[in-house]
Design a protein around this motif. Structure first.
Motif, PDB file in Angstrom:
ATOM      1  N   ARG A  39      -6.041  -1.874   1.773  1.00 34.77           N
ATOM      2  CA  ARG A  39      -6.593  -1.862   3.389  1.00 34.77           C
ATOM      3  C   ARG A  39      -5.402  -3.341   3.078  1.00 34.77           C
ATOM      4  O   ARG A  39      -4.405  -3.813   3.751  1.00 34.77           O
ATOM      5  CB  ARG A  39      -7.939  -2.312   3.356  1.00 34.77           C
ATOM      6  N   ALA A  40      -6.156  -3.901   1.440  1.00 33.68           N
ATOM      7  CA  ALA A  40      -4.795  -5.451   1.204  1.00 33.68           C
ATOM      8  C   ALA A  40      -3.822  -5.354   1.399  1.00 33.68           C
ATOM      9  O   ALA A  40      -2.805  -5.329   1.157  1.00 33.68           O
ATOM     10  CB  ALA A  40      -5.660  -5.658   0.148  1.00 33.68           C
ATOM     11  N   GLN A  41      -3.451  -3.638   0.590  1.00 37.79           N
ATOM     12  CA  GLN A  41      -1.974  -3.369   0.440  1.00 37.79           C
ATOM     13  C   GLN A  41      -1.050  -3.184   0.888  1.00 37.79           C
ATOM     14  O   GLN A  41       0.130  -3.302   1.392  1.00 37.79           O
ATOM     15  CB  GLN A  41      -2.085  -2.253  -0.617  1.00 37.79           C
ATOM     16  N   ALA A  42      -1.891  -2.562   2.284  1.00 39.01           N
ATOM     17  CA  ALA A  42      -1.346  -2.700   3.432  1.00 39.01           C
ATOM     18  C   ALA A  42      -0.385  -3.950   4.320  1.00 39.01           C
ATOM     19  O   ALA A  42      -0.060  -3.670   4.961  1.00 39.01           O
ATOM     20  CB  ALA A  42      -1.361  -1.799   4.367  1.00 39.01           C
ATOM     21  N   SER A  43      -1.541  -5.085   4.617  1.00 39.53           N
ATOM     22  CA  SER A  43      -0.969  -5.822   4.872  1.00 39.53           C
ATOM     23  C   SER A  43      -0.417  -7.008   3.760  1.00 39.53           C
ATOM     24  O   SER A  43       0.477  -7.216   4.684  1.00 39.53           O
ATOM     25  CB  SER A  43      -2.797  -6.840   4.639  1.00 39.53           C
ATOM     26  N   PHE A  44      -0.278  -6.397   3.039  1.00 41.16           N
ATOM     27  CA  PHE A  44       0.393  -7.062   2.448  1.00 41.16           C
ATOM     28  C   PHE A  44       2.172  -6.644   2.030  1.00 41.16           C
ATOM     29  O   PHE A  44       3.098  -7.853   2.061  1.00 41.16           O
ATOM     30  CB  PHE A  44       0.071  -7.655   0.441  1.00 41.16           C
ATOM     31  N   ASN A  45       2.020  -5.244   1.994  1.00 39.11           N
ATOM     32  CA  ASN A  45       3.073  -4.985   2.721  1.00 39.11           C
ATOM     33  C   ASN A  45       4.054  -5.118   4.195  1.00 39.11           C
ATOM     34  O   ASN A  45       5.249  -5.300   3.811  1.00 39.11           O
ATOM     35  CB  ASN A  45       2.977  -2.967   2.806  1.00 39.11           C
ATOM     36  N   LYS A  46       3.045  -5.587   4.728  1.00 40.64           N
ATOM     37  CA  LYS A  46       3.500  -5.550   6.241  1.00 40.64           C
ATOM     38  C   LYS A  46       4.169  -7.295   5.731  1.00 40.64           C
ATOM     39  O   LYS A  46       5.265  -7.440   6.923  1.00 40.64           O
ATOM     40  CB  LYS A  46       2.541  -5.873   6.847  1.00 40.64           C
ATOM     41  N   SER A  47       3.392  -7.451   5.996  1.00 38.18           N
ATOM     42  CA  SER A  47       4.383  -9.370   5.226  1.00 38.18           C
ATOM     43  C   SER A  47       5.910  -9.611   4.072  1.00 38.18           C
ATOM     44  O   SER A  47       6.057 -10.584   3.940  1.00 38.18           O
ATOM     45  CB  SER A  47       3.016 -10.324   4.625  1.00 38.18           C
ATOM     46  N   GLY A  48       6.233  -8.477   3.354  1.00 33.92           N
ATOM     47  CA  GLY A  48       6.853  -7.826   2.944  1.00 33.92           C
ATOM     48  C   GLY A  48       7.033  -8.311   0.932  1.00 33.92           C
ATOM     49  O   GLY A  48       7.974  -7.985   0.846  1.00 33.92           O
ATOM     50  N   PHE A  49       5.530  -7.519   0.721  1.00 29.14           N
ATOM     51  CA  PHE A  49       5.212  -7.899  -0.614  1.00 29.14           C
ATOM     52  C   PHE A  49       5.357  -5.861  -1.154  1.00 29.14           C
ATOM     53  O   PHE A  49       5.266  -5.328  -0.177  1.00 29.14           O
ATOM     54  CB  PHE A  49       3.424  -8.092  -0.852  1.00 29.14           C
ATOM     55  N   LYS A  50       6.268  -6.224  -1.671  1.00 22.90           N
ATOM     56  CA  LYS A  50       6.310  -4.991  -2.053  1.00 22.90           C
ATOM     57  C   LYS A  50       5.506  -4.827  -4.125  1.00 22.90           C
ATOM     58  O   LYS A  50       5.518  -5.980  -4.684  1.00 22.90           O
ATOM     59  CB  LYS A  50       8.110  -4.496  -2.844  1.00 22.90           C
ATOM     60  N   SER A  51       5.093  -3.312  -4.297  1.00 25.55           N
ATOM     61  CA  SER A  51       4.890  -3.114  -5.279  1.00 25.55           C
ATOM     62  C   SER A  51       5.448  -2.913  -6.910  1.00 25.55           C
ATOM     63  O   SER A  51       6.837  -2.305  -6.445  1.00 25.55           O
ATOM     64  CB  SER A  51       3.879  -1.244  -5.313  1.00 25.55           C
ATOM     65  N   VAL A  52       5.062  -3.331  -7.857  1.00 22.08           N
ATOM     66  CA  VAL A  52       6.141  -3.653  -8.795  1.00 22.08           C
ATOM     67  C   VAL A  52       5.733  -3.255 -10.096  1.00 22.08           C
ATOM     68  O   VAL A  52       6.372  -2.274 -10.169  1.00 22.08           O
ATOM     69  CB  VAL A  52       6.335  -5.446  -9.121  1.00 22.08           C
ATOM     70  N   ARG A  53       4.288  -3.185  -9.968  1.00 17.05           N
ATOM     71  CA  ARG A  53       3.657  -1.796 -11.533  1.00 17.05           C
ATOM     72  C   ARG A  53       2.311  -1.926 -11.660  1.00 17.05           C
ATOM     73  O   ARG A  53       1.575  -2.911 -10.481  1.00 17.05           O
ATOM     74  CB  ARG A  53       4.226  -2.856 -12.419  1.00 17.05           C
TER      75      ARG A  53
END
Length: 94
Positions: free
Chosen positions: A55-69
């Motif tokens: 859920r946190a990852q989805a929220s951050f993705n919606k705000s423009g964050f990308k997974s790095v590693r």
């Protein structure tokens, strides 16, 4: 949440949550990014979220964050996520 200052040293960032200030933002991450990129003029913001916290990852993705590693710390699995200023600026012009 962490940010990188102009001297390239990571800095820990903590803001008080005041509900009146976030009314215009879609979410808390959007509110923080607006402050960090416009007021503090940062180039990159990154954070670590627990790998199982979808859920946190989805929220951050919606705000423009990308997974790095993936990151291991203290026996826990995290995902390093970041957003760069140019990418955030593009998302704001939509």
């Amino acid at each position: 949440m962490f940010f990188v200052s102009s001297d390239q040293k990571p800095q820990k960032c903590v803001f008080p949550m005041i509900s009146d200030q976030i009314q215009g933002a879609r979410s808390a991450p959007d509110f923080f990014l607006a402050i960090l990129f416009t007021t503090l003029e940062l180039d990159k913001v990154y954070l670590h979220t627990l790998s199982w916290n979808y859920r946190a990852q989805a929220s951050f993705n919606k705000s423009g964050f990308k997974s790095v590693r993936d990151v291991k710390r203290g026996g826990q699995d995290f995902i390093l996520m970041e957003v760069l200023r140019p990418d955030w600026e593009k998302s704001q012009s939509k």
